[in-house]
Design an enzyme around this catalytic site. Structure first.
Site, short mmCIF file in Angstrom:
data_model
loop_
_atom_site.label_atom_id
_atom_site.label_comp_id
_atom_site.label_asym_id
_atom_site.label_seq_id
_atom_site.Cartn_x
_atom_site.Cartn_y
_atom_site.Cartn_z
N LYS A 56 0.84 -1.20 0.00
CA LYS A 56 0.00 0.00 0.00
C LYS A 56 0.87 1.25 0.00
CE LYS A 56 -2.52 -1.54 3.51
NZ LYS A 56 -3.46 -1.54 4.62
N HIS A 57 1.86 1.25 -0.87
CA HIS A 57 2.70 2.43 -1.03
C HIS A 57 3.40 2.36 -2.39
CE1 HIS A 57 5.64 -0.40 0.94
NE2 HIS A 57 6.36 0.03 -0.08
N ALA A 58 4.04 3.47 -2.74
CA ALA A 58 4.91 3.51 -3.92
C ALA A 58 6.22 4.14 -3.45
CB ALA A 58 4.28 4.34 -5.02
N HIS A 103 1.88 -0.56 -4.95
CA HIS A 103 1.79 -2.02 -4.91
C HIS A 103 1.21 -2.52 -3.59
CE1 HIS A 103 5.85 -0.89 -3.56
NE2 HIS A 103 5.78 -1.93 -2.75
#
Ligand code: TYD
Length: 141
Positions: A56-58, A103
């Site tokens: 839950k980040h990039a 992702h």
């Protein structure tokens, strides 16, 4: 496996030496099949909570390659315009997580183990953890 349609990604296949009775040997080498100099390696295990969602980040600059070296999970990819889900269950096929790629990892099987190689040391300042900020950043490109 389905073709990867999102930007800044792609499959990375490692050489696998199969020795029927004695197991598999799988090799990765910097700048040969990993497209950057590896500065950090980490692994994620003990994923017995079936509702876990990781990621839950990039990242702003970091490049990584993610592998499922045991079991299976679902990798979600989102480049800001295209999204896709990849069933990860091949011990020698990883996915490049280039920069600016949101992702998620979820639906872990029992005994699932993830291995990630990264182009740089851990820096919280390289993370984009807010989805709206991520959309703004990729929207400006
Ligand atoms: P995070 O990258 O958010 O995990 P995931 O994407 O797999 O859900 O990291 C979880 C925590 O671990 C966060 O507090 C940062 C810390 N961490 C480090 O200290 N060093 C590292 O190399 C990594 C990957 C995470």
């Amino acid at each position: 496996m389905d073709p990867i349609i999102v930007k800044n990604s792609g499959y990375i296949e490692l050489k696998k030496i199969q020795d029927e009775r004695d197991g598999n040997l799988i090799i990765m080498e910097t700048l040969k099949n990993i497209p950057f100099e590896i500065k950090r390696v980490y692994y994620i295990n003990n994923l017995e909570n079936s509702v876990s969602v990781r990621g839950k980040h990039a990242h702003r600059e970091l490049e990584q390659v993610i592998f499922c070296i045991s079991g299976s999970f679902i990798l979600g990819l989102d480049d800001g315009s295209q999204k896709q889900k990849i069933f990860m269950n091949k011990d020698n096929i990883g996915v490049l997580l280039g920069k600016h790629l949101w992702h998620t990892m979820e639906e872990f099987s029992s005994g699932c183990v993830l291995l990630v190689v990264a182009s740089d040391y851990y820096q919280e300042s390289d993370y984009i953890r807010d989805y709206n900020l991520f959309k703004n950043i990729v929207g400006q490109q």
